[in-house]
Design an enzyme around this catalytic site. Sequence first.
Site, PDB file in Angstrom:
ATOM      1  N   ASP A  25       0.841  -1.202   0.000  1.00 43.94           N
ATOM      2  CA  ASP A  25       0.000   0.000   0.000  1.00 43.94           C
ATOM      3  C   ASP A  25       0.871   1.245   0.000  1.00 43.94           C
ATOM      4  O   ASP A  25       0.882   2.028   0.954  1.00 43.94           O
ATOM      5  CB  ASP A  25      -0.944  -0.028   1.211  1.00 43.94           C
ATOM      6  CG  ASP A  25      -2.023  -1.093   1.060  1.00 43.94           C
ATOM      7  OD1 ASP A  25      -2.314  -1.501  -0.082  1.00 43.94           O
ATOM      8  OD2 ASP A  25      -2.574  -1.512   2.087  1.00 43.94           O
ATOM      9  N   LYS A  47       0.293  -8.077  -2.220  1.00 41.82           N
ATOM     10  CA  LYS A  47      -0.997  -7.565  -2.676  1.00 41.82           C
ATOM     11  C   LYS A  47      -0.816  -6.194  -3.321  1.00 41.82           C
ATOM     12  O   LYS A  47      -0.227  -5.288  -2.733  1.00 41.82           O
ATOM     13  CB  LYS A  47      -1.980  -7.451  -1.508  1.00 41.82           C
ATOM     14  CG  LYS A  47      -3.374  -6.980  -1.949  1.00 41.82           C
ATOM     15  CD  LYS A  47      -4.382  -7.101  -0.821  1.00 41.82           C
ATOM     16  CE  LYS A  47      -4.498  -5.869   0.023  1.00 41.82           C
ATOM     17  NZ  LYS A  47      -5.225  -4.755  -0.594  1.00 41.82           N
ATOM     18  N   ASP A  74      -5.760  -6.833  -6.051  1.00 41.31           N
ATOM     19  CA  ASP A  74      -6.969  -6.538  -5.281  1.00 41.31           C
ATOM     20  C   ASP A  74      -7.674  -5.304  -5.854  1.00 41.31           C
ATOM     21  O   ASP A  74      -7.582  -4.214  -5.293  1.00 41.31           O
ATOM     22  CB  ASP A  74      -6.573  -6.321  -3.811  1.00 41.31           C
ATOM     23  CG  ASP A  74      -7.778  -6.125  -2.912  1.00 41.31           C
ATOM     24  OD1 ASP A  74      -8.892  -6.533  -3.295  1.00 41.31           O
ATOM     25  OD2 ASP A  74      -7.607  -5.558  -1.813  1.00 41.31           O
ATOM     26  N   LYS A  76     -11.044  -5.515  -6.782  1.00 42.28           N
ATOM     27  CA  LYS A  76     -12.470  -5.667  -6.422  1.00 42.28           C
ATOM     28  C   LYS A  76     -13.407  -5.328  -7.580  1.00 42.28           C
ATOM     29  O   LYS A  76     -14.221  -4.406  -7.515  1.00 42.28           O
ATOM     30  CB  LYS A  76     -12.804  -4.825  -5.189  1.00 42.28           C
ATOM     31  CG  LYS A  76     -12.015  -5.220  -3.948  1.00 42.28           C
ATOM     32  CD  LYS A  76     -12.488  -4.464  -2.720  1.00 42.28           C
ATOM     33  CE  LYS A  76     -11.739  -4.870  -1.474  1.00 42.28           C
ATOM     34  NZ  LYS A  76     -10.315  -4.491  -1.451  1.00 42.28           N
ATOM     35  N   HIS A  78     -16.477  -5.133 -10.014  1.00 39.12           N
ATOM     36  CA  HIS A  78     -17.935  -5.177  -9.817  1.00 39.12           C
ATOM     37  C   HIS A  78     -18.556  -4.449 -11.004  1.00 39.12           C
ATOM     38  O   HIS A  78     -18.534  -3.219 -11.057  1.00 39.12           O
ATOM     39  CB  HIS A  78     -18.306  -4.484  -8.498  1.00 39.12           C
ATOM     40  CG  HIS A  78     -19.759  -4.593  -8.151  1.00 39.12           C
ATOM     41  ND1 HIS A  78     -20.268  -4.142  -6.953  1.00 39.12           N
ATOM     42  CD2 HIS A  78     -20.819  -5.105  -8.827  1.00 39.12           C
ATOM     43  CE1 HIS A  78     -21.576  -4.374  -6.904  1.00 39.12           C
ATOM     44  NE2 HIS A  78     -21.925  -4.946  -8.038  1.00 39.12           N
ATOM     45  N   ASP A  79     -19.093  -5.198 -11.958  1.00 33.41           N
ATOM     46  CA  ASP A  79     -19.626  -4.580 -13.174  1.00 33.41           C
ATOM     47  C   ASP A  79     -20.538  -5.606 -13.840  1.00 33.41           C
ATOM     48  O   ASP A  79     -20.817  -6.661 -13.242  1.00 33.41           O
ATOM     49  CB  ASP A  79     -18.452  -4.174 -14.093  1.00 33.41           C
ATOM     50  CG  ASP A  79     -18.780  -2.957 -14.950  1.00 33.41           C
ATOM     51  OD1 ASP A  79     -19.883  -2.929 -15.547  1.00 33.41           O
ATOM     52  OD2 ASP A  79     -17.936  -2.053 -15.045  1.00 33.41           O
ATOM     53  N   ILE A  80     -20.977  -5.343 -15.050  1.00 31.54           N
ATOM     54  CA  ILE A  80     -21.796  -6.345 -15.732  1.00 31.54           C
ATOM     55  C   ILE A  80     -20.913  -7.579 -16.008  1.00 31.54           C
ATOM     56  O   ILE A  80     -19.675  -7.457 -16.112  1.00 31.54           O
ATOM     57  CB  ILE A  80     -22.409  -5.798 -17.050  1.00 31.54           C
ATOM     58  CG1 ILE A  80     -21.326  -5.332 -18.025  1.00 31.54           C
ATOM     59  CG2 ILE A  80     -23.394  -4.672 -16.756  1.00 31.54           C
ATOM     60  CD1 ILE A  80     -21.866  -4.975 -19.404  1.00 31.54           C
ATOM     61  N   PRO A  81     -21.524  -8.767 -16.081  1.00 32.37           N
ATOM     62  CA  PRO A  81     -20.722  -9.999 -16.210  1.00 32.37           C
ATOM     63  C   PRO A  81     -19.700  -9.956 -17.344  1.00 32.37           C
ATOM     64  O   PRO A  81     -18.547 -10.372 -17.167  1.00 32.37           O
ATOM     65  CB  PRO A  81     -21.792 -11.077 -16.463  1.00 32.37           C
ATOM     66  CG  PRO A  81     -22.997 -10.560 -15.745  1.00 32.37           C
ATOM     67  CD  PRO A  81     -22.977  -9.057 -15.939  1.00 32.37           C
ATOM     68  N   THR A 138     -15.557  -4.439   5.385  1.00 34.60           N
ATOM     69  CA  THR A 138     -15.475  -4.282   6.844  1.00 34.60           C
ATOM     70  C   THR A 138     -15.747  -2.840   7.276  1.00 34.60           C
ATOM     71  O   THR A 138     -15.985  -2.578   8.442  1.00 34.60           O
ATOM     72  CB  THR A 138     -14.106  -4.734   7.380  1.00 34.60           C
ATOM     73  OG1 THR A 138     -13.104  -4.160   6.554  1.00 34.60           O
ATOM     74  CG2 THR A 138     -13.969  -6.228   7.372  1.00 34.60           C
ATOM     75  N   ARG A 199      -3.436  -7.652  13.331  1.00 32.85           N
ATOM     76  CA  ARG A 199      -2.578  -6.794  14.147  1.00 32.85           C
ATOM     77  C   ARG A 199      -1.823  -7.647  15.160  1.00 32.85           C
ATOM     78  O   ARG A 199      -2.380  -8.588  15.719  1.00 32.85           O
ATOM     79  CB  ARG A 199      -3.413  -5.736  14.889  1.00 32.85           C
ATOM     80  CG  ARG A 199      -3.995  -4.659  13.968  1.00 32.85           C
ATOM     81  CD  ARG A 199      -2.892  -3.834  13.315  1.00 32.85           C
ATOM     82  NE  ARG A 199      -3.385  -2.842  12.381  1.00 32.85           N
ATOM     83  CZ  ARG A 199      -3.522  -3.028  11.065  1.00 32.85           C
ATOM     84  NH1 ARG A 199      -3.238  -4.205  10.519  1.00 32.85           N
ATOM     85  NH2 ARG A 199      -3.935  -2.063  10.291  1.00 32.85           N
ATOM     86  N   GLN A 208      -8.104   0.045  11.776  1.00 36.93           N
ATOM     87  CA  GLN A 208      -8.632  -1.330  11.869  1.00 36.93           C
ATOM     88  C   GLN A 208      -9.178  -1.536  13.280  1.00 36.93           C
ATOM     89  O   GLN A 208      -8.470  -1.364  14.262  1.00 36.93           O
ATOM     90  CB  GLN A 208      -7.539  -2.376  11.581  1.00 36.93           C
ATOM     91  CG  GLN A 208      -7.007  -2.363  10.156  1.00 36.93           C
ATOM     92  CD  GLN A 208      -7.942  -3.031   9.142  1.00 36.93           C
ATOM     93  OE1 GLN A 208      -9.118  -3.281   9.424  1.00 36.93           O
ATOM     94  NE2 GLN A 208      -7.439  -3.283   7.947  1.00 36.93           N
ATOM     95  N   GLY A 228      -0.706  -5.180   6.033  1.00 35.61           N
ATOM     96  CA  GLY A 228      -0.173  -3.955   5.450  1.00 35.61           C
ATOM     97  C   GLY A 228       0.725  -3.206   6.415  1.00 35.61           C
ATOM     98  O   GLY A 228       1.923  -3.495   6.539  1.00 35.61           O
ATOM     99  N   ARG A 229       0.122  -2.281   7.148  1.00 32.47           N
ATOM    100  CA  ARG A 229       0.922  -1.406   8.012  1.00 32.47           C
ATOM    101  C   ARG A 229       1.818  -2.109   9.019  1.00 32.47           C
ATOM    102  O   ARG A 229       2.937  -1.632   9.255  1.00 32.47           O
ATOM    103  CB  ARG A 229       0.002  -0.369   8.684  1.00 32.47           C
ATOM    104  CG  ARG A 229      -0.450   0.693   7.706  1.00 32.47           C
ATOM    105  CD  ARG A 229      -1.659   1.441   8.191  1.00 32.47           C
ATOM    106  NE  ARG A 229      -2.864   0.612   8.093  1.00 32.47           N
ATOM    107  CZ  ARG A 229      -4.096   1.029   8.366  1.00 32.47           C
ATOM    108  NH1 ARG A 229      -4.270   2.267   8.781  1.00 32.47           N
ATOM    109  NH2 ARG A 229      -5.124   0.224   8.228  1.00 32.47           N
TER     110      ARG A 229
END
Length: 249
Positions: A25, A47, A74, A76, A78-81, A138, A199, A208, A228-229
């Site tokens: 990140d 990642k 990563d 993510k 999310h759209d039409i198939p 989350t 953590r 978090q 990450g951190r």
Amino acid sequence: MHFSGICVYLCPPVAKQNPIIAALDVPAAEPALKLARDIAPVVGAFKIGSELFTSAGPDIVKKIRATGAAVFLDLKFHDIPNTVAKAVAAATRLDVQMLTIHTSGGLEMMRAAEASAQQTANLASLTAPLVLGVTVLTSSDRRTLVEIGCEANVGTQVERLANLAVKAGLRGLVCSPLEIADLRRILPAHIQLVTPGIRTGAEKADDQKRTLTPREAMDAGANWLVIGRPIYAAENPRAAAEKILSSLA
Ligand code: C5P
């Protein structure tokens, strides 16, 4: 690295090795590559998320893959198939080992994503990436779900989407550490669970809230830990990753 890390998880029942996925990140290619080279020997995969990918482009995936390390892309989707299938195909051709899609895109979208990963990998003689479903973020709570017209509580909605992902043929899910145990009870054993929100207790407080230690998350049934951190923001990232790894031994 480290094909060993990804391979043992994607080709059970070989013994588990290194479940740490270090989140790169950082905002640009140069610090990402520096961090990756530094910690590659002590993590299982890297990642690459929206920030790094948007600033550094697909080239950063190729550069990290060129070191031999496994990559979790990563973004993510999310759209039409049809669009998700094409995005998954493009990611598969980059030879990533894991990628994410939103399960709220529905059954048809998830099926299209999994089929695209398999078919594209087949054509390119690659191993299909693990297509991971993201259920309820989350950062969402009951109120967020009500805002978007969903009356279920978070736990019920997570279970509903997890079951839908399995029905669609996905082989893995991203989940919060506190969802691992409940999901393990309802999901087939072959489903891989990838969890952020890890953590160690040694780091500064941050955003978090619902966390587990690496050991607790693995004991609850996680296959992979996205960290990450606690690694990249540590004074000595390599030492931090080594310490986490030894806590899992
Ligand atoms: O720094 P930290 O260990 O919190 O980083 C966790 C990583 O996992 C970040 O890249 C974050 O975007 C990601 N993530 C998360 N919670 C989710 C999904 C992804 O923290 N529900």
